[in-house]
Scaffold this motif. Structure first.
Motif, PDB file in Angstrom:
ATOM      1  N   SER A  89       4.242  -6.756  -0.567  1.00 54.28           N
ATOM      2  CA  SER A  89       4.052  -6.122  -1.864  1.00 54.28           C
ATOM      3  C   SER A  89       2.771  -6.470  -2.079  1.00 54.28           C
ATOM      4  CB  SER A  89       4.881  -6.637  -2.906  1.00 54.28           C
ATOM      5  OG  SER A  89       4.648  -7.994  -2.862  1.00 54.28           O
ATOM      6  N   SER A  90       1.948  -7.190  -1.395  1.00 60.43           N
ATOM      7  CA  SER A  90       0.601  -7.238  -1.773  1.00 60.43           C
ATOM      8  C   SER A  90      -0.355  -6.414  -1.095  1.00 60.43           C
ATOM      9  CB  SER A  90      -0.082  -8.778  -1.526  1.00 60.43           C
ATOM     10  OG  SER A  90       0.686  -9.503  -2.617  1.00 60.43           O
ATOM     11  N   LEU A  91      -0.325  -5.153  -1.240  1.00 61.72           N
ATOM     12  CA  LEU A  91      -1.086  -3.813  -0.560  1.00 61.72           C
ATOM     13  C   LEU A  91      -2.260  -3.975  -0.646  1.00 61.72           C
ATOM     14  CD1 LEU A  91       1.404  -1.257  -1.539  1.00 61.72           C
ATOM     15  CD2 LEU A  91       1.517  -2.418   0.677  1.00 61.72           C
ATOM     16  N   ALA A  92      -3.134  -3.777   0.313  1.00 65.15           N
ATOM     17  CA  ALA A  92      -4.498  -3.499   0.257  1.00 65.15           C
ATOM     18  C   ALA A  92      -5.059  -2.170  -0.508  1.00 65.15           C
ATOM     19  CB  ALA A  92      -5.290  -3.621   1.970  1.00 65.15           C
ATOM     20  N   GLU A  93      -5.418  -2.395  -1.674  1.00 68.95           N
ATOM     21  CA  GLU A  93      -5.601  -1.224  -2.429  1.00 68.95           C
ATOM     22  C   GLU A  93      -6.689  -0.415  -1.973  1.00 68.95           C
ATOM     23  OE1 GLU A  93      -5.212  -1.818  -6.639  1.00 68.95           O
ATOM     24  OE2 GLU A  93      -3.289  -2.746  -6.637  1.00 68.95           O
ATOM     25  N   SER A  94      -7.665  -0.965  -1.534  1.00 64.70           N
ATOM     26  CA  SER A  94      -9.036  -0.081  -1.259  1.00 64.70           C
ATOM     27  C   SER A  94      -8.553   0.591  -0.038  1.00 64.70           C
ATOM     28  CB  SER A  94      -9.989  -1.128  -0.991  1.00 64.70           C
ATOM     29  OG  SER A  94      -9.956  -1.920   0.063  1.00 64.70           O
ATOM     30  N   LEU A  95      -7.471   0.271   0.613  1.00 63.76           N
ATOM     31  CA  LEU A  95      -7.392   0.966   2.092  1.00 63.76           C
ATOM     32  C   LEU A  95      -6.435   2.091   1.923  1.00 63.76           C
ATOM     33  CD1 LEU A  95      -6.999  -2.008   4.417  1.00 63.76           C
ATOM     34  CD2 LEU A  95      -9.048  -0.799   3.873  1.00 63.76           C
ATOM     35  N   SER A  96      -6.321   2.860   2.892  1.00 67.99           N
ATOM     36  CA  SER A  96      -5.362   4.205   2.722  1.00 67.99           C
ATOM     37  C   SER A  96      -3.895   3.538   3.121  1.00 67.99           C
ATOM     38  CB  SER A  96      -5.638   5.028   3.857  1.00 67.99           C
ATOM     39  OG  SER A  96      -5.471   4.796   4.959  1.00 67.99           O
ATOM     40  N   VAL A  97      -3.198   4.454   2.477  1.00 64.86           N
ATOM     41  CA  VAL A  97      -1.650   4.171   2.853  1.00 64.86           C
ATOM     42  C   VAL A  97      -1.536   4.170   4.436  1.00 64.86           C
ATOM     43  CG1 VAL A  97       0.601   5.300   2.848  1.00 64.86           C
ATOM     44  CG2 VAL A  97      -0.853   5.619   0.973  1.00 64.86           C
ATOM     45  N   MET A 136       9.569   8.102   5.193  1.00 65.43           N
ATOM     46  CA  MET A 136       9.327   7.652   3.923  1.00 65.43           C
ATOM     47  C   MET A 136       8.824   8.814   3.130  1.00 65.43           C
ATOM     48  SD  MET A 136      10.897   4.990   3.678  1.00 65.43           S
ATOM     49  CE  MET A 136      10.528   4.700   1.905  1.00 65.43           C
ATOM     50  N   ASP A 137       8.487   9.975   3.482  1.00 66.13           N
ATOM     51  CA  ASP A 137       7.994  11.113   2.615  1.00 66.13           C
ATOM     52  C   ASP A 137       6.469  10.944   2.228  1.00 66.13           C
ATOM     53  OD1 ASP A 137       8.106  13.743   1.879  1.00 66.13           O
ATOM     54  OD2 ASP A 137       9.001  13.279   0.018  1.00 66.13           O
ATOM     55  N   LEU A 138       5.898  10.070   3.074  1.00 66.36           N
ATOM     56  CA  LEU A 138       4.489   9.858   2.572  1.00 66.36           C
ATOM     57  C   LEU A 138       3.348  10.212   3.518  1.00 66.36           C
ATOM     58  CD1 LEU A 138       5.148   6.073   1.720  1.00 66.36           C
ATOM     59  CD2 LEU A 138       4.415   7.878   0.059  1.00 66.36           C
ATOM     60  N   HIS A 151       3.135   4.312  -9.131  1.00 66.18           N
ATOM     61  CA  HIS A 151       4.059   3.198  -8.950  1.00 66.18           C
ATOM     62  C   HIS A 151       5.152   3.424  -7.854  1.00 66.18           C
ATOM     63  CE1 HIS A 151       6.105  -0.792  -9.630  1.00 66.18           C
ATOM     64  NE2 HIS A 151       7.110  -0.176 -10.219  1.00 66.18           N
ATOM     65  N   GLY A 152       5.848   4.430  -8.082  1.00 65.06           N
ATOM     66  CA  GLY A 152       6.932   4.832  -7.156  1.00 65.06           C
ATOM     67  C   GLY A 152       6.300   5.031  -5.662  1.00 65.06           C
ATOM     68  N   GLU A 153       5.374   5.480  -5.566  1.00 61.52           N
ATOM     69  CA  GLU A 153       4.804   5.674  -4.301  1.00 61.52           C
ATOM     70  C   GLU A 153       4.257   4.214  -3.601  1.00 61.52           C
ATOM     71  OE1 GLU A 153       2.392  10.091  -4.412  1.00 61.52           O
ATOM     72  OE2 GLU A 153       1.615   8.326  -5.523  1.00 61.52           O
ATOM     73  N   ARG A 154       3.856   3.615  -4.473  1.00 58.60           N
ATOM     74  CA  ARG A 154       3.481   2.038  -3.748  1.00 58.60           C
ATOM     75  C   ARG A 154       4.969   1.392  -3.313  1.00 58.60           C
ATOM     76  NH1 ARG A 154      -1.385  -0.996  -6.820  1.00 58.60           N
ATOM     77  NH2 ARG A 154      -2.440   0.836  -7.515  1.00 58.60           N
ATOM     78  N   ARG A 155       5.891   1.692  -4.114  1.00 58.93           N
ATOM     79  CA  ARG A 155       7.232   1.168  -3.653  1.00 58.93           C
ATOM     80  C   ARG A 155       7.651   1.609  -2.298  1.00 58.93           C
ATOM     81  NH1 ARG A 155       9.658  -3.254  -6.232  1.00 58.93           N
ATOM     82  NH2 ARG A 155       9.304  -3.436  -8.311  1.00 58.93           N
ATOM     83  N   GLN A 156       7.407   3.023  -2.081  1.00 57.93           N
ATOM     84  CA  GLN A 156       7.561   3.634  -0.989  1.00 57.93           C
ATOM     85  C   GLN A 156       6.876   2.949   0.214  1.00 57.93           C
ATOM     86  OE1 GLN A 156       7.611   7.819  -3.096  1.00 57.93           O
ATOM     87  NE2 GLN A 156       7.949   8.105  -0.787  1.00 57.93           N
ATOM     88  N   ALA A 177      12.633  -1.221  -9.817  1.00 61.01           N
ATOM     89  CA  ALA A 177      12.097  -1.771 -11.217  1.00 61.01           C
ATOM     90  C   ALA A 177      10.869  -0.888 -11.519  1.00 61.01           C
ATOM     91  CB  ALA A 177      11.656  -3.231 -10.952  1.00 61.01           C
ATOM     92  N   GLY A 178      10.805  -0.545 -12.531  1.00 58.15           N
ATOM     93  CA  GLY A 178       9.641   0.158 -13.155  1.00 58.15           C
ATOM     94  C   GLY A 178       9.529   1.703 -12.819  1.00 58.15           C
ATOM     95  N   LEU A 179      10.451   2.001 -12.206  1.00 56.18           N
ATOM     96  CA  LEU A 179      10.504   3.407 -11.682  1.00 56.18           C
ATOM     97  C   LEU A 179      11.067   4.230 -13.054  1.00 56.18           C
ATOM     98  CD1 LEU A 179      11.560   3.577  -7.979  1.00 56.18           C
ATOM     99  CD2 LEU A 179       9.012   3.331  -9.051  1.00 56.18           C
ATOM    100  N   GLY A 180      10.435   5.512 -13.161  1.00 55.65           N
ATOM    101  CA  GLY A 180      11.199   6.510 -13.985  1.00 55.65           C
ATOM    102  C   GLY A 180      12.232   7.233 -13.292  1.00 55.65           C
TER     103      GLY A 180
END
Length: 253
Positions: A89-97, A136-138, A151-156, A177-180
């Protein structure tokens, strides 16, 4: 008859006078989503920690695909095939998906460095990462920095990273959690397709998602499993309705 992929047998954990888990037994079978539900303070976090290996049980046993997990560390359990969404869950935010998922593929291959070629052009990393992203449709977000995702895409992406490790079972801790409503609906649809690839132990408070996804449900209250069954059984169990669901989710007559 199919054997359980993940078998949790008679786990117990005490913190002084508090019996946080009481003889908890749950089996996750092939090609199923098994949901674990219960009120706050029921002992779900303690149980997850025991499964993951961050908290040793006082007694009980854990088996993954017929192999004991009891003496294994968190990392060793992951190598045996215990996949967790919060593990990455600690994704590297500066890097691409794509790069985030490639790092998970790299970890699976057991090599941390690629001195002989740029990592981004390494087909042995890029191709399996792109395959998971498509699942994962990403795929359309592959080159987007994680910092720019919803937030939802990060979950994916978290689930994609877990899948890239090719787990034997996937432990998802409150992925909604936290998704609409839109994000929840999308992730629910994606999870429905995954169970044929990898069985899932789903810990979730969104009961609409649980009743849609789960093949079986276990209800944990005050550290003890008070009911097992399919959605209809759990919906109409008077003990479950009193302890957790109330009457809102009961089947209409």
């Amino acid at each position: 008859m199919n054997k359980a992929v993940l078998s949790i047998q008679n786990l117990n954990k005490r913190f002084g006078a508090l019996h946080a888990t009481k003889d908890v037994s749950i089996n996750v079978m092939p090609r199923e989503i098994h949901a674990l539900i219960g009120p706050n303070g029921a002992g779900k976090s303690t149980l997850i920690a025991q499964i993951a290996g961050t908290l040793p049980p006082d007694s009980g046993t854990l088996w993954l695909d017929g192999q004991s997990l009891d003496a294994l560390s968190v990392a060793e359990r992951a190598r045996q095939g215990l996949g967790r969404s919060f593990q990455v869950s600690s994704l590297a935010e500066s890097l691409s998906v794509r790069r985030n998922v490639m790092m998970a593929v790299q970890a699976l291959q057991g090599s941390s460095f690629r001195f002989w070629k740029p990592v981004n052009s390494d087909a042995s990393l890029r191709e399996p990462a792109d395959a998971v992203l498509a699942q994962m449709d990403l795929g359309h977000r592959a080159d987007t920095p994680v910092a720019e995702l919803s937030h939802g895409e990060r979950r994916q992406v978290e689930v994609a990273c877990a899948l890239a490790l090719k787990p034997k079972v996937l432990l998802l801790d409150e992925p909604m959690a936290g998704l609409g409503p839109e994000g929840t609906a999308k992730l629910t649809t994606l999870l429905e397709t995954l169970k044929h690839q990898v069985p899932i132990l789903l810990i979730e408070h969104d009961m609409d998602a649980v009743f849609r996804l789960a093949d079986r449900i276990s209800v944990l209250v005050a550290g003890e499993v008070i009911a097992h069954g399919d959605s209809d059984t759990i919906r109409n169990d008077p003990n479950v309705r009193e302890a957790y669901l109330g009457d809102d989710h009961a089947e209409s007559a």
